[in-house]
Design a protein around this motif. Structure first.
Motif, PDB file in Angstrom:
ATOM      1  N   LYS A 145       6.903   1.946  -3.634  1.00  0.00           N
ATOM      2  CA  LYS A 145       5.472   1.974  -3.930  1.00  0.00           C
ATOM      3  C   LYS A 145       5.221   2.692  -5.254  1.00  0.00           C
ATOM      4  CE  LYS A 145       3.584   0.198  -0.195  1.00  0.00           C
ATOM      5  NZ  LYS A 145       2.673  -0.989  -0.270  1.00  0.00           N
ATOM      6  N   LYS A 146       4.021   2.521  -5.761  1.00  0.00           N
ATOM      7  CA  LYS A 146       3.604   3.218  -6.985  1.00  0.00           C
ATOM      8  C   LYS A 146       2.727   4.401  -6.593  1.00  0.00           C
ATOM      9  CE  LYS A 146       3.652  -0.647 -10.270  1.00  0.00           C
ATOM     10  NZ  LYS A 146       4.927  -1.098  -9.796  1.00  0.00           N
ATOM     11  N   PRO A 147       2.715   5.426  -7.451  1.00  0.00           N
ATOM     12  CA  PRO A 147       1.829   6.571  -7.186  1.00  0.00           C
ATOM     13  C   PRO A 147       0.394   6.104  -7.008  1.00  0.00           C
ATOM     14  CG  PRO A 147       3.349   7.100  -8.958  1.00  0.00           C
ATOM     15  CD  PRO A 147       3.546   5.651  -8.657  1.00  0.00           C
ATOM     16  N   GLY A 148      -0.296   6.713  -6.039  1.00  0.00           N
ATOM     17  CA  GLY A 148      -1.681   6.357  -5.754  1.00  0.00           C
ATOM     18  C   GLY A 148      -1.842   5.283  -4.692  1.00  0.00           C
ATOM     19  N   GLU A 149      -0.771   4.554  -4.396  1.00  0.00           N
ATOM     20  CA  GLU A 149      -0.871   3.502  -3.369  1.00  0.00           C
ATOM     21  C   GLU A 149      -0.867   4.119  -1.972  1.00  0.00           C
ATOM     22  OE1 GLU A 149       0.855  -0.504  -5.466  1.00  0.00           O
ATOM     23  OE2 GLU A 149       2.290   0.714  -4.335  1.00  0.00           O
ATOM     24  N   SER A 150      -1.303   3.329  -1.007  1.00  0.00           N
ATOM     25  CA  SER A 150      -1.272   3.761   0.383  1.00  0.00           C
ATOM     26  C   SER A 150      -0.070   3.145   1.092  1.00  0.00           C
ATOM     27  CB  SER A 150      -2.568   3.339   1.098  1.00  0.00           C
ATOM     28  OG  SER A 150      -2.671   1.931   1.103  1.00  0.00           O
ATOM     29  N   LEU A 151       0.296   3.732   2.216  1.00  0.00           N
ATOM     30  CA  LEU A 151       1.457   3.251   2.946  1.00  0.00           C
ATOM     31  C   LEU A 151       1.357   3.676   4.399  1.00  0.00           C
ATOM     32  CD1 LEU A 151       4.304   1.959   2.996  1.00  0.00           C
ATOM     33  CD2 LEU A 151       5.236   4.215   2.430  1.00  0.00           C
ATOM     34  N   TRP A 181      16.754   9.535  17.863  1.00  0.00           N
ATOM     35  CA  TRP A 181      16.246   9.394  16.507  1.00  0.00           C
ATOM     36  C   TRP A 181      16.204   7.926  16.091  1.00  0.00           C
ATOM     37  CZ3 TRP A 181      15.545  13.636  12.881  1.00  0.00           C
ATOM     38  CH2 TRP A 181      15.749  14.905  13.457  1.00  0.00           C
ATOM     39  N   GLY A 182      15.217   7.606  15.255  1.00  0.00           N
ATOM     40  CA  GLY A 182      15.217   6.317  14.592  1.00  0.00           C
ATOM     41  C   GLY A 182      16.240   6.318  13.466  1.00  0.00           C
ATOM     42  N   GLN A 183      16.407   5.156  12.858  1.00  0.00           N
ATOM     43  CA  GLN A 183      17.426   5.010  11.811  1.00  0.00           C
ATOM     44  C   GLN A 183      16.947   5.518  10.450  1.00  0.00           C
ATOM     45  OE1 GLN A 183      15.368   2.634  12.657  1.00  0.00           O
ATOM     46  NE2 GLN A 183      15.185   1.011  11.086  1.00  0.00           N
ATOM     47  N   GLY A 184      15.675   5.815  10.345  1.00  0.00           N
ATOM     48  CA  GLY A 184      15.108   6.307   9.091  1.00  0.00           C
ATOM     49  C   GLY A 184      14.459   5.208   8.270  1.00  0.00           C
ATOM     50  N   THR A 185      13.420   5.584   7.531  1.00  0.00           N
ATOM     51  CA  THR A 185      12.754   4.685   6.579  1.00  0.00           C
ATOM     52  C   THR A 185      12.758   5.374   5.229  1.00  0.00           C
ATOM     53  OG1 THR A 185      11.301   3.682   8.233  1.00  0.00           O
ATOM     54  CG2 THR A 185      10.586   3.575   5.930  1.00  0.00           C
ATOM     55  N   LEU A 186      13.366   4.740   4.244  1.00  0.00           N
ATOM     56  CA  LEU A 186      13.396   5.289   2.892  1.00  0.00           C
ATOM     57  C   LEU A 186      12.134   4.876   2.146  1.00  0.00           C
ATOM     58  CD1 LEU A 186      14.923   6.829   0.690  1.00  0.00           C
ATOM     59  CD2 LEU A 186      15.990   4.653   0.037  1.00  0.00           C
ATOM     60  N   VAL A 187      11.403   5.862   1.673  1.00  0.00           N
ATOM     61  CA  VAL A 187      10.194   5.613   0.887  1.00  0.00           C
ATOM     62  C   VAL A 187      10.458   6.087  -0.538  1.00  0.00           C
ATOM     63  CG1 VAL A 187       7.771   6.218   0.570  1.00  0.00           C
ATOM     64  CG2 VAL A 187       8.669   5.817   2.882  1.00  0.00           C
ATOM     65  N   THR A 188      10.304   5.175  -1.475  1.00  0.00           N
ATOM     66  CA  THR A 188      10.487   5.492  -2.892  1.00  0.00           C
ATOM     67  C   THR A 188       9.159   5.282  -3.595  1.00  0.00           C
ATOM     68  OG1 THR A 188      12.786   4.741  -2.791  1.00  0.00           O
ATOM     69  CG2 THR A 188      11.795   4.968  -4.983  1.00  0.00           C
ATOM     70  N   VAL A 189       8.699   6.324  -4.281  1.00  0.00           N
ATOM     71  CA  VAL A 189       7.430   6.252  -5.009  1.00  0.00           C
ATOM     72  C   VAL A 189       7.737   6.459  -6.491  1.00  0.00           C
ATOM     73  CG1 VAL A 189       5.097   7.159  -5.254  1.00  0.00           C
ATOM     74  CG2 VAL A 189       6.250   7.223  -3.021  1.00  0.00           C
ATOM     75  N   SER A 190       7.519   5.419  -7.254  1.00  0.00           N
ATOM     76  CA  SER A 190       7.853   5.474  -8.679  1.00  0.00           C
ATOM     77  C   SER A 190       6.964   4.530  -9.457  1.00  0.00           C
ATOM     78  CB  SER A 190       9.329   5.088  -8.870  1.00  0.00           C
ATOM     79  OG  SER A 190       9.643   5.003 -10.249  1.00  0.00           O
ATOM     80  N   SER A 191       6.587   4.998 -10.638  1.00  0.00           N
ATOM     81  CA  SER A 191       5.756   4.159 -11.499  1.00  0.00           C
ATOM     82  C   SER A 191       6.612   3.166 -12.287  1.00  0.00           C
ATOM     83  CB  SER A 191       4.942   5.021 -12.463  1.00  0.00           C
ATOM     84  OG  SER A 191       5.789   5.882 -13.187  1.00  0.00           O
TER      85      SER A 191
END
Lengths: 109, 118
Positions: free
Chosen positions: B12-18, B108-118
Protein backbone atom coordinates in the motif's frame (compact mmCIF):
# COMPACT_ATOMS: atom_id res chain seq x y z
CA UNK A 1 2.11 -1.97 32.05
CA UNK A 2 4.49 -4.77 32.98
CA UNK A 3 7.87 -4.64 31.22
CA UNK A 4 9.63 -7.95 30.58
CA UNK A 5 13.41 -7.99 30.17
CA UNK A 6 15.01 -11.08 28.65
CA UNK A 7 18.65 -12.02 28.98
CA UNK A 8 20.96 -12.66 27.39
CA UNK A 9 20.14 -11.06 24.05
CA UNK A 10 22.03 -13.80 22.25
CA UNK A 11 23.15 -17.21 23.49
CA UNK A 12 25.84 -19.01 21.45
CA UNK A 13 25.87 -22.73 22.19
CA UNK A 14 26.62 -26.06 20.54
CA UNK A 15 24.15 -28.89 19.94
CA UNK A 16 23.88 -31.05 23.03
CA UNK A 17 24.58 -28.18 25.41
CA UNK A 18 22.15 -26.80 27.99
CA UNK A 19 20.49 -23.43 27.38
CA UNK A 20 19.21 -21.22 30.19
CA UNK A 21 17.13 -18.18 29.24
CA UNK A 22 15.95 -15.56 31.70
CA UNK A 23 12.85 -13.35 31.76
CA UNK A 24 12.53 -10.70 34.45
CA UNK A 25 9.33 -8.70 35.04
CA UNK A 26 9.12 -5.11 36.28
CA UNK A 27 6.42 -6.20 38.74
CA UNK A 28 5.06 -9.49 39.98
CA UNK A 29 3.27 -11.62 37.37
CA UNK A 30 0.06 -12.81 38.98
CA UNK A 31 -0.66 -16.54 39.18
CA UNK A 32 2.52 -17.25 37.22
CA UNK A 33 0.75 -16.34 33.98
CA UNK A 34 3.97 -16.41 32.02
CA UNK A 35 4.36 -18.06 28.61
CA UNK A 36 7.33 -18.85 26.40
CA UNK A 37 7.24 -18.95 22.60
CA UNK A 38 9.71 -20.15 19.99
CA UNK A 39 10.03 -18.46 16.63
CA UNK A 40 12.09 -19.77 13.73
CA UNK A 41 12.95 -17.62 10.69
CA UNK A 42 9.99 -17.15 8.37
CA UNK A 43 7.57 -18.85 10.75
CA UNK A 44 4.90 -17.76 13.19
CA UNK A 45 5.70 -18.09 16.88
CA UNK A 46 4.82 -21.35 18.62
CA UNK A 47 3.67 -21.75 22.22
CA UNK A 48 6.16 -23.80 24.26
CA UNK A 49 5.38 -23.18 27.92
CA UNK A 50 2.39 -21.65 29.72
CA UNK A 51 1.63 -21.01 33.36
CA UNK A 52 5.40 -20.61 33.82
CA UNK A 53 6.05 -24.37 33.84
CA UNK A 54 3.47 -26.33 31.82
CA UNK A 55 4.51 -27.65 28.43
CA UNK A 56 2.13 -27.02 25.54
CA UNK A 57 0.82 -29.92 23.51
CA UNK A 58 3.52 -31.72 21.56
CA UNK A 59 6.46 -29.89 23.13
CA UNK A 60 9.41 -32.20 23.93
CA UNK A 61 10.35 -32.66 27.56
CA UNK A 62 13.81 -31.18 27.01
CA UNK A 63 12.01 -27.83 27.32
CA UNK A 64 11.14 -26.78 30.85
CA UNK A 65 10.01 -23.58 32.52
CA UNK A 66 10.32 -22.40 36.07
CA UNK A 67 10.00 -19.34 38.25
CA UNK A 68 7.42 -17.13 39.90
CA UNK A 69 6.86 -13.54 40.90
CA UNK A 70 9.28 -11.50 38.78
CA UNK A 71 11.89 -14.07 37.74
CA UNK A 72 11.31 -16.82 35.21
CA UNK A 73 13.56 -19.24 33.35
CA UNK A 74 13.28 -21.36 30.22
CA UNK A 75 15.70 -24.29 30.13
CA UNK A 76 16.50 -26.46 27.14
CA UNK A 77 18.29 -29.46 28.62
CA UNK A 78 20.13 -30.63 25.50
CA UNK A 79 19.98 -28.47 22.39
CA UNK A 80 18.87 -30.17 19.21
CA UNK A 81 19.61 -28.60 15.80
CA UNK A 82 15.95 -27.56 15.44
CA UNK A 83 16.05 -25.61 18.75
CA UNK A 84 18.18 -22.80 17.37
CA UNK A 85 15.66 -19.99 17.18
CA UNK A 86 14.43 -16.86 18.96
CA UNK A 87 12.54 -17.27 22.24
CA UNK A 88 10.07 -14.79 23.71
CA UNK A 89 8.42 -14.62 27.10
CA UNK A 90 4.99 -13.05 27.60
CA UNK A 91 3.04 -12.16 30.73
CA UNK A 92 -0.74 -12.43 30.77
CA UNK A 93 -1.61 -12.27 34.44
CA UNK A 94 -2.51 -8.67 35.02
CA UNK A 95 -4.89 -6.57 33.03
CA UNK A 96 -3.85 -5.96 29.44
CA UNK A 97 -1.59 -5.18 27.66
CA UNK A 98 -0.11 -8.65 27.86
CA UNK A 99 3.42 -7.71 26.95
CA UNK A 100 6.27 -9.68 25.39
CA UNK A 101 9.91 -9.61 26.25
CA UNK A 102 12.34 -8.46 23.57
CA UNK A 103 13.53 -11.98 22.79
CA UNK A 104 16.63 -14.15 23.19
CA UNK A 105 18.30 -15.60 20.12
CA UNK A 106 19.83 -19.04 20.59
CA UNK A 107 22.45 -19.47 17.88
CA UNK A 108 24.87 -22.20 16.92
CA UNK A 109 28.35 -21.63 18.27
CA UNK B 1 -8.03 -29.09 13.99
CA UNK B 2 -7.78 -25.47 15.11
CA UNK B 3 -6.70 -23.20 12.26
CA UNK B 4 -6.31 -19.46 11.83
CA UNK B 5 -5.92 -18.43 8.20
CA UNK B 6 -4.90 -14.86 7.45
CA UNK B 7 -5.38 -12.83 4.31
CA UNK B 8 -2.53 -12.36 1.87
CA UNK B 9 0.31 -9.90 1.70
CA UNK B 10 -0.51 -6.26 0.96
CA UNK B 11 1.45 -3.43 -0.66
CA UNK B 12 0.00 0.00 0.00
CA UNK B 13 0.93 3.67 -0.25
CA UNK B 14 1.11 6.03 2.71
CA UNK B 15 -2.31 7.48 3.52
CA UNK B 16 -4.24 4.51 2.13
CA UNK B 17 -6.60 2.42 4.22
CA UNK B 18 -6.35 -1.30 4.80
CA UNK B 19 -8.25 -4.13 6.48
CA UNK B 20 -6.64 -7.55 6.95
CA UNK B 21 -8.44 -10.65 8.12
CA UNK B 22 -8.03 -13.79 10.20
CA UNK B 23 -10.49 -16.65 9.78
CA UNK B 24 -10.81 -19.21 12.53
CA UNK B 25 -11.96 -22.81 12.16
CA UNK B 26 -11.96 -26.05 14.11
CA UNK B 27 -13.20 -24.51 17.36
CA UNK B 28 -15.97 -22.32 18.76
CA UNK B 29 -14.94 -18.91 17.39
CA UNK B 30 -17.13 -17.00 19.83
CA UNK B 31 -15.62 -18.67 22.91
CA UNK B 32 -12.01 -17.49 22.61
CA UNK B 33 -10.36 -14.09 22.33
CA UNK B 34 -8.38 -13.34 19.16
CA UNK B 35 -5.33 -11.13 19.43
CA UNK B 36 -3.11 -9.27 16.98
CA UNK B 37 0.67 -9.08 17.21
CA UNK B 38 3.01 -6.87 15.20
CA UNK B 39 6.54 -7.81 14.21
CA UNK B 40 8.49 -5.09 12.46
CA UNK B 41 11.34 -6.21 10.17
CA UNK B 42 14.09 -7.84 12.23
CA UNK B 43 12.38 -6.96 15.50
CA UNK B 44 10.45 -8.62 18.31
CA UNK B 45 6.79 -9.28 19.00
CA UNK B 46 4.45 -6.48 20.06
CA UNK B 47 1.01 -7.10 21.56
CA UNK B 48 -1.45 -4.82 19.77
CA UNK B 49 -4.85 -5.74 21.09
CA UNK B 50 -7.47 -8.40 21.48
CA UNK B 51 -11.15 -9.00 20.78
CA UNK B 52 -13.76 -11.40 22.12
CA UNK B 53 -15.91 -12.27 19.10
CA UNK B 54 -18.78 -13.38 21.33
CA UNK B 55 -19.60 -9.83 22.35
CA UNK B 56 -16.94 -7.74 20.51
CA UNK B 57 -15.31 -6.65 23.77
CA UNK B 58 -11.97 -5.17 22.65
CA UNK B 59 -8.80 -4.18 24.46
CA UNK B 60 -5.91 -2.23 22.96
CA UNK B 61 -2.34 -1.71 23.96
CA UNK B 62 -1.80 1.98 24.75
CA UNK B 63 0.84 1.97 22.01
CA UNK B 64 -1.77 1.07 19.39
CA UNK B 65 -4.94 2.69 20.76
CA UNK B 66 -6.27 5.08 18.15
CA UNK B 67 -3.83 3.82 15.51
CA UNK B 68 -5.70 0.68 14.49
CA UNK B 69 -9.17 -0.82 14.84
CA UNK B 70 -9.82 -4.43 15.76
CA UNK B 71 -13.19 -5.95 14.89
CA UNK B 72 -14.82 -9.31 14.31
CA UNK B 73 -17.72 -10.82 12.39
CA UNK B 74 -18.80 -13.89 14.31
CA UNK B 75 -21.18 -14.96 11.55
CA UNK B 76 -18.17 -15.81 9.37
CA UNK B 77 -15.68 -16.57 12.19
CA UNK B 78 -13.36 -13.78 11.09
CA UNK B 79 -11.42 -11.12 12.97
CA UNK B 80 -10.02 -7.98 11.38
CA UNK B 81 -7.29 -5.43 11.85
CA UNK B 82 -7.68 -2.15 10.02
CA UNK B 83 -5.95 1.15 9.42
CA UNK B 84 -7.59 4.32 8.14
CA UNK B 85 -4.37 5.99 7.04
CA UNK B 86 -1.23 3.90 6.71
CA UNK B 87 2.27 5.15 7.41
CA UNK B 88 5.59 3.75 6.28
CA UNK B 89 6.21 2.75 9.89
CA UNK B 90 3.25 0.34 9.67
CA UNK B 91 5.38 -1.91 7.48
CA UNK B 92 5.52 -5.19 9.38
CA UNK B 93 4.32 -8.75 9.65
CA UNK B 94 1.01 -8.99 11.49
CA UNK B 95 -0.06 -12.17 13.23
CA UNK B 96 -3.41 -13.11 14.65
CA UNK B 97 -3.51 -15.69 17.42
CA UNK B 98 -6.13 -17.41 19.54
CA UNK B 99 -6.06 -16.42 23.19
CA UNK B 100 -6.58 -19.03 25.87
CA UNK B 101 -6.94 -17.46 29.32
CA UNK B 102 -4.83 -20.19 30.92
CA UNK B 103 -2.28 -20.71 28.16
CA UNK B 104 -1.74 -17.45 26.32
CA UNK B 105 -1.63 -17.47 22.52
CA UNK B 106 -2.01 -21.17 21.78
CA UNK B 107 -2.68 -21.08 18.02
CA UNK B 108 -1.27 -18.62 15.51
CA UNK B 109 -2.10 -17.57 11.99
CA UNK B 110 0.57 -17.69 9.31
CA UNK B 111 1.01 -13.91 9.30
CA UNK B 112 0.15 -11.12 6.87
CA UNK B 113 2.99 -8.98 5.54
CA UNK B 114 2.00 -5.35 5.12
CA UNK B 115 4.36 -3.12 3.14
CA UNK B 116 3.71 0.62 3.03
CA UNK B 117 5.83 2.48 0.53
CA UNK B 118 5.46 5.39 -1.81
Amino acid sequence: EIVLTQSPGTLSLSPGERATLSCRASQSVSSSYLAWYQQKPGQAPRLLIYGASSRATGIPDRFSGSGSGTDFTLTISRLEPEDFAVYYCQQYGSSSPWTFGQGTKVEIK
Amino acid sequence: EVQLVQSGAEVKKPGESLKISCKGSGYSFTSYWIGWVRQMPGKGLEWMGIIYPGDSDTRYSPSFQGQVTISADKSISTAYLQWSSLKASDTAMYYCARWDAMKGFDYWGQGTLVTVSS
